[in-house]
Design a protein around this motif. Structure first.
Motif, PDB file in Angstrom:
ATOM      1  N   GLU A  69      -3.929  12.844  -0.373  1.00  0.00           N
ATOM      2  CA  GLU A  69      -5.226  11.886  -0.801  1.00  0.00           C
ATOM      3  C   GLU A  69      -5.397  11.024   0.364  1.00  0.00           C
ATOM      4  O   GLU A  69      -4.756  10.289   0.574  1.00  0.00           O
ATOM      5  CB  GLU A  69      -4.766  11.017  -2.038  1.00  0.00           C
ATOM      6  N   ASN A  70      -6.677  11.405   1.181  1.00  0.00           N
ATOM      7  CA  ASN A  70      -7.027  10.635   2.292  1.00  0.00           C
ATOM      8  C   ASN A  70      -8.077   9.748   1.658  1.00  0.00           C
ATOM      9  O   ASN A  70      -8.688   8.958   2.767  1.00  0.00           O
ATOM     10  CB  ASN A  70      -7.304  11.563   3.212  1.00  0.00           C
ATOM     11  N   ALA A  71      -8.732   9.885   0.676  1.00  0.00           N
ATOM     12  CA  ALA A  71      -9.876   8.695   0.211  1.00  0.00           C
ATOM     13  C   ALA A  71      -9.295   7.517   0.108  1.00  0.00           C
ATOM     14  O   ALA A  71     -10.281   6.487   0.335  1.00  0.00           O
ATOM     15  CB  ALA A  71     -10.604   9.467  -1.211  1.00  0.00           C
ATOM     16  N   PHE A  72      -8.142   7.194  -0.470  1.00  0.00           N
ATOM     17  CA  PHE A  72      -7.756   5.831  -0.845  1.00  0.00           C
ATOM     18  C   PHE A  72      -6.410   5.905  -0.840  1.00  0.00           C
ATOM     19  O   PHE A  72      -5.509   6.803  -0.406  1.00  0.00           O
ATOM     20  CB  PHE A  72      -8.108   5.542  -2.312  1.00  0.00           C
ATOM     21  N   GLU A  91       0.762  -1.090   0.005  1.00  0.00           N
ATOM     22  CA  GLU A  91       0.029  -0.211  -0.019  1.00  0.00           C
ATOM     23  C   GLU A  91       1.072   1.400  -0.131  1.00  0.00           C
ATOM     24  O   GLU A  91       1.851   1.309   0.710  1.00  0.00           O
ATOM     25  CB  GLU A  91      -0.977   0.063   1.127  1.00  0.00           C
ATOM     26  N   ILE A  92       0.576   1.986  -1.039  1.00  0.00           N
ATOM     27  CA  ILE A  92       1.300   3.305  -1.150  1.00  0.00           C
ATOM     28  C   ILE A  92       0.138   4.498  -0.770  1.00  0.00           C
ATOM     29  O   ILE A  92      -0.623   4.667  -1.437  1.00  0.00           O
ATOM     30  CB  ILE A  92       2.145   3.748  -2.487  1.00  0.00           C
ATOM     31  N   LYS A  93       0.627   5.196   0.310  1.00  0.00           N
ATOM     32  CA  LYS A  93      -0.431   6.332   0.354  1.00  0.00           C
ATOM     33  C   LYS A  93       0.392   7.762   0.190  1.00  0.00           C
ATOM     34  O   LYS A  93       1.432   8.127   0.247  1.00  0.00           O
ATOM     35  CB  LYS A  93      -0.417   6.610   2.085  1.00  0.00           C
TER      36      LYS A  93
END
Length: 148
Positions: free
Chosen positions: A46-49, A40-42
């Motif tokens: 972008e907080n929605a996905f 997973e790359i945050k």
């Protein structure tokens, strides 16, 4: 004759290249599984996905169970030589084949556990109050799983 769905009780396990009469009969096989790890790359702001990307492939351990054999087989000798080697040499890997058989004993499906080596050998509990067969469990790590 239809082979769908095949029965799960008629199978054999064999070291690749070993003679077919070598005793490697087991009552249970598990651990034929493959999984792709997810990374997973945050992304900043972008907080929605989060981005989910495929990572490395990992495999479970192949677990084989059977009644304890009093006589040695090529299979048992290989496991014993690896597990009792005291790490004074290279681990001898073997390819293990698991065959799901049809009613006439011919392979329907084959799973090849490439570069397998024994990582655990255990004996089930002995209990004088039960009428069970003494069972040994062999566990193998392997590098790659191929189905054909």
């Amino acid at each position: 004759m239809s082979y769908y769905p095949p029965v799960g009780f008629y199978f054999k396990v064999q070291i690749s290249g070993a003679s077919s009469d070598d005793d490697a009969a087991f009552s249970e096989v598990s651990g034929l599984d493959t999984e792709i790890e997810i990374e997973e790359i945050k992304e900043g702001g972008e907080n929605a996905f989060s981005h989910r990307l495929p990572g490395r492939v990992k495999y479970g351990n192949l677990v084989l169970k059977r009644g304890i054999l009093a006589k040695g087989s090529q299979f048992a000798q290989w496991c014993q030589s690896v597990l009792q080697s005291e790490w004074n040499g290279a681990v001898q890997c073997q390819d293990l084949n698991v065959f799901l058989l049809d009613a006439s004993g011919q392979p329907l499906l084959t799973w090849n556990c490439a570069h397998a080596w024994p990582v655990k050998w255990s004996v089930g509990a002995f209990n004088a109050n039960q009428n069970d067969i003494a069972v040994e469990t062999l566990e193998f790590a392997y590098r790659q799983l191929r189905r054909s």
